[in-house]
Design an enzyme around this catalytic site. Sequence first.
Site, PDB file in Angstrom:
ATOM      1  CB  CYS A  15     -28.951   4.967 -34.352  1.00 30.94           C
ATOM      2  SG  CYS A  15     -28.868   6.663 -35.860  1.00 30.94           S
ATOM      3  CG  ASN A  18     -30.206   9.182 -39.910  1.00 23.56           C
ATOM      4  OD1 ASN A  18     -30.573   8.922 -41.695  1.00 23.56           O
ATOM      5  ND2 ASN A  18     -28.730   7.812 -40.267  1.00 23.56           N
ATOM      6  CB  CYS A  20     -24.072   9.608 -33.734  1.00 24.03           C
ATOM      7  SG  CYS A  20     -23.881  11.390 -32.792  1.00 24.03           S
ATOM      8  NE  ARG A  21     -26.758   5.628 -31.105  1.00 20.76           N
ATOM      9  CZ  ARG A  21     -27.183   4.970 -31.012  1.00 20.76           C
ATOM     10  NH1 ARG A  21     -27.654   4.097 -29.621  1.00 20.76           N
ATOM     11  NH2 ARG A  21     -28.915   5.653 -30.590  1.00 20.76           N
ATOM     12  CB  SER A  22     -27.698   4.680 -38.042  1.00 22.05           C
ATOM     13  OG  SER A  22     -27.767   5.731 -38.115  1.00 22.05           O
ATOM     14  CG  ASP A 137     -26.785   8.390 -27.885  1.00 24.88           C
ATOM     15  OD1 ASP A 137     -26.354   9.331 -28.759  1.00 24.88           O
ATOM     16  OD2 ASP A 137     -28.522   8.313 -27.785  1.00 24.88           O
TER      17      ASP A 137
HETATM   18  P1  4NP Z   1     -27.502   8.397 -32.957  1.00 29.02           P
HETATM   19  O1  4NP Z   1     -27.051   9.740 -31.663  1.00 29.02           O
HETATM   20  O2  4NP Z   1     -28.926   7.538 -32.480  1.00 29.02           O
HETATM   21  O3  4NP Z   1     -26.584   7.950 -33.245  1.00 29.02           O
HETATM   22  O4  4NP Z   1     -27.683   9.720 -34.056  1.00 29.02           O
HETATM   23  C1  4NP Z   1     -28.399  10.714 -30.926  1.00 29.02           C
HETATM   24  C2  4NP Z   1     -28.588  11.464 -32.141  1.00 29.02           C
HETATM   25  C3  4NP Z   1     -29.171  12.817 -31.791  1.00 29.02           C
HETATM   26  C4  4NP Z   1     -30.031  12.518 -30.505  1.00 29.02           C
HETATM   27  C5  4NP Z   1     -29.600  11.217 -29.885  1.00 29.02           C
HETATM   28  C6  4NP Z   1     -28.802  10.573 -29.929  1.00 29.02           C
HETATM   29  N1  4NP Z   1     -30.790  13.733 -30.276  1.00 29.02           N
HETATM   30  O5  4NP Z   1     -31.381  13.399 -28.760  1.00 29.02           O
HETATM   31  O6  4NP Z   1     -31.354  14.816 -30.991  1.00 29.02           O
END
Ligand code: 4NP
Length: 166
Positions: A15, A18, A20-22, A137
């Site tokens: 994602c 790294n 939340c989703r992945s 997201d």
């Molecule tokens: P992820 O979520 O891609 O599912 O881990 C996010 C985590 C952090 C950010 C964006 C999405 N960020 O902008 O810091």
Amino acid sequence: MPISDSMPKSVLLVCLGNICRSPTAEGIMRQRAAIAGLSLKTDSAGTGDWHIGKHPDERAQKHAKQHGYNISKLVARQVGPQDFIDFDLILAMDAQNLADLQLIKQRAEQQFDSKPLARLALMSEVDNSYYKQDVPDPYYGGPEGFEEVIKRLESSVDAWIDSWMI
Ligand code: 4NP
């Protein structure tokens, strides 16, 4: 159940951050592959570098734990060309992640000219319930976003595992 020749030995879930989703996808894939009796190396990574070295977001950890997945020990890292050598299958959570990974795969093609590279696909690629949809997201939203992520990931992980059985 017999296992298809197309089953990968290793999967990398990717994602943006790294956190939340992945990592949630990694926890779900690891647990469900083990229950199905499959031997599968699983890992996760982000296209971005902001959260390298961090454990998953507290909200992602909490929601995963409520559904029986312990992702608290995972540590964020950034995806790179070497991952296309080290993994058989790389799964992108959304269309932007996929586009970013396509560019990294092009770099891997130049770097490792004739070596076989990982297949790249969307997380939802074989899932009839969410076919080719993004895993949204959840970072800037509320708790319902984290629940939605788990629901979609469980569905898509099961669809991948089904696709590896004959
Ligand atoms: P992820 O979520 O891609 O599912 O881990 C996010 C985590 C952090 C950010 C964006 C999405 N960020 O902008 O810091």
